[in-house]
Design an enzyme around this catalytic site. Sequence first.
Site, short mmCIF file in Angstrom:
data_model
loop_
_atom_site.label_atom_id
_atom_site.label_comp_id
_atom_site.label_asym_id
_atom_site.label_seq_id
_atom_site.Cartn_x
_atom_site.Cartn_y
_atom_site.Cartn_z
N PRO A 321 62.96 -71.85 74.90
CA PRO A 321 63.06 -70.76 73.91
C PRO A 321 61.71 -70.52 73.23
CG PRO A 321 64.88 -72.30 73.68
CD PRO A 321 63.93 -72.91 74.66
N HIS A 420 50.67 -56.06 100.63
CA HIS A 420 51.57 -54.90 100.55
C HIS A 420 52.67 -55.10 101.59
CE1 HIS A 420 51.90 -50.46 102.04
NE2 HIS A 420 53.02 -50.87 101.51
N LYS A 491 63.90 -40.63 109.02
CA LYS A 491 64.35 -41.43 110.16
C LYS A 491 63.89 -42.88 110.03
CE LYS A 491 65.04 -38.22 113.93
NZ LYS A 491 64.71 -37.93 115.33
N GLU A 715 49.17 -42.24 101.02
CA GLU A 715 49.69 -42.46 102.37
C GLU A 715 49.89 -41.10 103.04
OE1 GLU A 715 53.59 -44.19 102.45
OE2 GLU A 715 53.42 -44.87 104.52
N HIS A 734 47.78 -48.30 100.75
CA HIS A 734 47.44 -47.22 101.70
C HIS A 734 46.09 -46.57 101.41
CE1 HIS A 734 51.06 -47.60 103.94
NE2 HIS A 734 51.82 -47.38 102.89
ZN LIG Z 1 54.70 -49.69 101.67
#
Ligand SMILES: [Zn+2]
Length: 892
Positions: A321, A420, A491, A715, A734
Amino acid sequence: MDTYAVHLAMAALVGASFVAVSAYYMHRKTLNQLLEFAKSVERESDETTPRTTTTRRSIPRSTPRSGGATAAGGRGMAITAALRRPVTLPLLFKIIGNALEKQQACLKYNGEIANQDVVDVEVVDSTIVILAASGCHWKSPSHASSTKRAGHLIRPTSPKSPVASASAFESVEGSDDEDNMTDNAKLNAYIHTNGNVVPECNSLFKDLPSQNNANGEQIPIAASSMIRSHSVSGDLHGVQPDPVAADILRKEPEHETFVRLNITPNEMPSPEEADVYRNLQACLELRQSYVFREAITPWEKEVISDPSTPKPNPSPFDYTPEGKSDHYFKMEDGVAHVYANEDSKEKLFPVADATTFFTDLHHILKVIAAGNIRTLCHHRLVLLEQKFSLHLMLNADREFLAQKSAPHRDFYNVRKVDTHVHHSACMNQKHLLRFIKSKLRKEPDEVVIFRDGTYLTLKEVFESLDLTGYDLNVDLLDVHADKSTFHRFDKFNLKYNPCGQSRLREIFLKQENLIQGMSLFSHLSEMLKLHVEKGFSFLFCRFLAELTKQVFSDLAASKYQMAEYRISIYGRKMSEWDQMASWIVNNDLYSENVVWLIQLPRLYNVYKEMGIVTSFQNILDNIFLPLFEVTVDPDSHPQLHVFLKQVVGLDLVDDESKPERRPTKHMPTPAQWTNIFNPAFSYYVYYCYANLYTLNKLRESKGMTTIKFRPHTGEAGDIDHLAASFLTAHNIAHGINLRKSPVLQYLYYLAQIGLAMSPLSNNSLFLDYHRNPFPMFFSRGLNVSLSTDDPLQIHLTKEPLVEEYSIAASVWKLSSCDLCEIARNSVYQSGFSHALKSHWIGKEYYKRGPDGNDIHRTNVPRIRLEFRDLIWREEMQLVYLGNASFAEYMEP
Ligand SMILES: [Zn+2]
């Protein structure tokens, strides 16, 4: 018989014999002269320099007869032996003739180094003669060269066309014929000649290695020659240590020097260029004013004195705590502000408001669109790339040599972090298949799903799908990305359904199923499966927890691979955080090789359509208010409190290619955002950034860990995503769209913002592998790492991260040095603790440039980091018009 004819025949015979005999003697005389000459050279050098075996060991091995001879005698013997071989005779003449010429030329240039002009002739096998000479401008890089190398030495030294080699591998390994004379050797040649003719040229190369042995003799070094000398000596005499190699191996790798590029002239920017640079400065300073940085850096907070391996935390989920503080927080226009107490009117941690942010964002967008700025940045980037090529041409061998001399380390045992990767796709397809089969075998009667009003056991689910365990195979599982997913994010997401059945996903890859008695959001998941981002997962699945533990133990077994798993919080309800934390804590999901990131799917429009939320503000409340609550009062959510200690970042995910409207300077507040459209990417970015900023300030003030903003950016989609992240993000995932904006790319370079790139994932979704900008970014010096993104959909092997490195290395011809540099970047970018980073990449990893490197841990040669640092500093000085100041440490 005609006596005249007989006399004539006799005379001809005698004449021919005389000619033959005299020819023989002349021949012999010439040979003796040559032999004498060689001996005199030998004597000369013996008189002036006491020689060591180090430099002459190549000769005595030539014939058995020379075995017991002294080195000098051995050399003579070697020549004699060579002379006896008619086959080699013309060759030898050519060599020695060449040698004489060279010798004279050398003496002409270098009277004072005559003592070093040694001609070594070596018979490697019965037909091949190797000539090596040292200490002169035409010297071979090594005594014990390969036969191919010898071929080079007798060739006229016409300069090889300097083809820019894109990688160290090309110049080291790809040297079958033409490239055999290493760049190093040529460089040495160039310098020696030049050095005497134009003395001031010396300063340019003053840092060249002066590899002298104890006697002051120069020992030429060249990595490739070292490799070959090993193999040659191995062929002839079994395993015999190569004294030159051993000598270099004994040196500390840090002592390696390299050829510095001094090709940047003193550039005086024109007034227009200076103007461009001032614009870039302004952008960099804007970033500085936004990004959250810890006031006290981790290395100031925690000084590591114990060099041993950090002990694993024995009880990572223990809660002690901590008590509540007086802080008061409330949401104002979508941003939670913190006050010292309920009555206080002063914001403790002010953060830029939305209007300021969007104004600054538009400023950046204006800068990156300006034609003259684009041109200049493009030029700088191309120049950066060229400098790296040049560096490789000059120094790749040295880098490789330095790597060889770092004991123990190689690419396999340097630490690399998967920076990632989405948790629900972190196992590979074979692993998932095996897991499903084993569950079906061992726990068929587990009630796993509530569907159409009835509870189904695992066995019943499979029966309803008309499947048995035996039927299952990887193809049926069909989770792998294929060509049908390219440019089809939807997809790709469907691939998360094993066997195309969302039911199986609910059981194995999602959380909110019945296993822990949680109600199912089946209607929701049916909806979501069409929309969700990659890495979709729900809470509370025991199966998923078991699978996760197996992945953890795989990581632990590999020892040198770590991962930062992204796990979703959706912002549909506030309890999500507690559910997630209890799933982690109750299942004891902890590994020394793993930290967590929270990913936030940008799905406002989906929830709005479903009626789960009324405004964007609801989502922000659901995400951030629990975090402020637990920070002010850890007792309110003890499990969340301990879980957050392992959460290092917040991510934003979803399909960036969806069309969106670019935000204006004056946007509706989140409470006003009640329409059905999804806000733009930068709108999400600002509100996540701002709330995280005040949260981190609060957490830091209470001595808690902080959560960095590390969104998926660039991306796909518009370039303004990258601009928004440039202002706010710690690093990004990305970033392939930086290839479309030279200005932003240059800014990302200058700011050294980390990019966790996943070329294989891009290859499945948005960009063909061969068009991926990774190798270009790497050459230019952007801070890039390699990551897997979704092993379940993309990778085939048990070690997806190594697979990612392996394919990149093969396709782009990355050298071992390149790979180790990328691995080092990945550790640096990651959110692992200061103690672990110190242990993994060096005690002083946070220092800029080569001082922050420890080749014993990273296997990255000092040369490489020195080069990167040098070039970056030059670039910064240029942009800051000579007034850049550099902190000693990297930014935390
Ligand atoms: Zn990713």
